[in-house]
Design an enzyme around this catalytic site. Structure first.
Site, PDB file in Angstrom:
ATOM      1  N   GLU A   1       0.820  -1.212   0.000  1.00  0.00           N
ATOM      2  CA  GLU A   1       0.000   0.000   0.000  1.00  0.00           C
ATOM      3  C   GLU A   1       0.853   1.262   0.000  1.00  0.00           C
ATOM      4  O   GLU A   1       0.581   2.207  -0.750  1.00  0.00           O
ATOM      5  CB  GLU A   1      -0.933   0.032   1.222  1.00  0.00           C
ATOM      6  CG  GLU A   1      -1.870  -1.144   1.319  1.00  0.00           C
ATOM      7  CD  GLU A   1      -1.343  -2.263   2.206  1.00  0.00           C
ATOM      8  OE1 GLU A   1      -2.158  -2.868   2.921  1.00  0.00           O
ATOM      9  OE2 GLU A   1      -0.120  -2.539   2.178  1.00  0.00           O
TER      10      GLU A   1
ATOM     11  N   CYS B   1      -0.561   1.753   7.064  1.00  0.00           N
ATOM     12  CA  CYS B   1      -1.078   1.920   5.706  1.00  0.00           C
ATOM     13  C   CYS B   1      -2.429   2.630   5.708  1.00  0.00           C
ATOM     14  O   CYS B   1      -2.691   3.474   4.848  1.00  0.00           O
ATOM     15  CB  CYS B   1      -1.157   0.569   5.009  1.00  0.00           C
ATOM     16  SG  CYS B   1       0.480  -0.163   4.754  1.00  0.00           S
TER      17      CYS B   1
ATOM     18  N   CYS C   1      -2.879  -2.378   7.421  1.00  0.00           N
ATOM     19  CA  CYS C   1      -2.514  -2.208   8.835  1.00  0.00           C
ATOM     20  C   CYS C   1      -2.700  -0.741   9.228  1.00  0.00           C
ATOM     21  O   CYS C   1      -3.071   0.104   8.400  1.00  0.00           O
ATOM     22  CB  CYS C   1      -1.055  -2.635   9.038  1.00  0.00           C
ATOM     23  SG  CYS C   1       0.137  -1.518   8.245  1.00  0.00           S
TER      24      CYS C   1
END
Length: 158
Positions: free
Chosen positions: A63, A94, A91
């Protein structure tokens, strides 16, 4: 690959297939198979897969790399009007970067109940206290995305 037999039903599936191809490329390089593509006006403007092991950088998530590539492609700091397709739920790092980039839409393949920050563990992407929220669609080719990860780890442990 587990996803090569799929015939796309819509644009979200087509673009998620491209993210799965990125994930497969990463797996071939020994990376955890997470892939991401960013689309604007129906065209892929950026693609990436995890490069954490290759680059020896904890922030080299698919990402993050895709966001950087999209910003370069657009010569802009905001990704307004863009959609990210990612094979695994982002996560916290990101998800925060997605909010800061002002991406409009996020399409997720597999949920991540351990570290997912777009609805599973927490939801940074939709936090009303932040200045930007992201439209989220979950489960696009979710089984294929999940299977890709499970097969990778099964082979690593086997």
């Amino acid at each position: 690959m587990v996803f090569e037999h799929i015939i796309s039903k819509d644009d979200d599936e087509s673009f998620m297939l491209e993210a799965l191809r990125e994930a497969a490329q990463g797996a071939g390089e020994g990376e955890v198979p997470v892939g991401a593509v960013i689309v604007k006006d129906g065209e892929i403007i950026a693609r990436a897969h995890n490069r954490i092991e290759s680059d020896k950088r904890s922030s080299a998530h698919a990402e993050m790399l895709a966001i950087e590539a999209a910003e370069r492609a657009l010569d802009a700091k905001w990704l307004s009007g863009c959609t990210m397709y990612v094979t695994l739920e982002p996560c916290s790092m990101c998800a925060g970067a997605l909010v800061l980039s002002r991406i409009e839409r996020l399409v997720i393949g597999a949920d991540d109940p351990k570290t997912g920050a777009c609805g599973s563990l927490r939801n940074i992407a939709a936090d009303e206290r932040l200045n930007h929220r992201i439209e989220i669609k979950r489960g696009v080719l979710g089984e294929e995305c999940s299977t890709t990860l499970k097969e990778f780890f099964r082979e690593r442990r086997g």
